[in-house]
Design a protein around this motif. Structure first.
Motif, mmCIF file in Angstrom:
data_model
loop_
_atom_site.group_PDB
_atom_site.id
_atom_site.type_symbol
_atom_site.label_atom_id
_atom_site.label_comp_id
_atom_site.label_asym_id
_atom_site.label_seq_id
_atom_site.Cartn_x
_atom_site.Cartn_y
_atom_site.Cartn_z
ATOM 1 N N GLY A 8 1.127 -1.064 0.078
ATOM 2 C CA GLY A 8 0.054 -0.053 0.046
ATOM 3 C C GLY A 8 0.920 1.248 -0.022
ATOM 4 N N LEU A 9 1.875 1.190 0.781
ATOM 5 C CA LEU A 9 2.527 2.323 0.786
ATOM 6 C C LEU A 9 3.405 2.523 -0.559
ATOM 7 N N ASP A 10 4.032 1.309 -1.131
ATOM 8 C CA ASP A 10 4.471 1.572 -2.639
ATOM 9 C C ASP A 10 3.374 2.056 -3.535
ATOM 10 N N ALA A 17 4.430 10.091 -7.209
ATOM 11 C CA ALA A 17 5.754 10.338 -8.037
ATOM 12 C C ALA A 17 5.594 11.573 -9.108
ATOM 13 N N ASP A 18 4.365 11.671 -9.587
ATOM 14 C CA ASP A 18 3.952 12.540 -10.530
ATOM 15 C C ASP A 18 3.461 13.838 -10.056
ATOM 16 N N PRO A 19 4.209 14.906 -10.643
ATOM 17 C CA PRO A 19 3.807 16.237 -10.051
ATOM 18 C C PRO A 19 2.240 16.657 -10.098
ATOM 19 N N HIS A 52 -4.782 10.687 -14.771
ATOM 20 C CA HIS A 52 -4.315 10.853 -13.517
ATOM 21 C C HIS A 52 -5.260 10.455 -12.279
ATOM 22 N N LEU A 53 -6.636 10.561 -12.746
ATOM 23 C CA LEU A 53 -7.435 10.444 -11.368
ATOM 24 C C LEU A 53 -7.609 8.849 -11.477
#
Length: 112
Positions: A8-10, A17-19, A52-53
């Motif tokens: 889950g953390l990964d 990671a994506d702005p 993205h969503l």
């Protein structure tokens, strides 16, 4: 940390990671928003925002609801659980780093 918690953390870190996704999370932390509103505020196309969503939803960071008045409208809201888990991991890592730095400082103080 269990394997499921680590996974889950990964997922959370990969999504963040994506702005554009990080900025989306920042906006959703203030209040739920429509996908079109997010696209406008982030100056991206609706199709790009949708991608993205989708990542944020699949990684469990946001939820998607449809208001009763129009099933075509999608409202996105931030889920707090993944962010709480991330904060907990960061706190643990920070304590470990602080302990290591304190031990190093103590070692330097004992050196002649």
């Amino acid at each position: 940390m269990t394997a499921a918690a680590a996974a889950g953390l990964d997922d959370t870190l990969a999504a963040l990671a994506d702005p554009v996704r990080r900025r989306t999370v920042e906006l959703l932390a203030r209040r739920p928003r429509r996908a079109g509103e997010l696209a406008r505020d982030l100056r991206t196309t609706p199709s790009t925002m949708s991608k993205h969503l989708r990542v944020l939803r699949q990684r469990g960071l946001v939820t998607e609801t449809h208001p009763d008045f129009d099933a075509r409208v999608r409202i996105y809201a931030l889920r707090s659980a993944p962010m709480t888990e991330l904060r907990s991991w960061l706190d643990t890592a920070e304590r470990a780093w602080a302990e290591q730095l304190a031990a190093f400082a103590a070692h330097l103080d004992t050196e002649p």
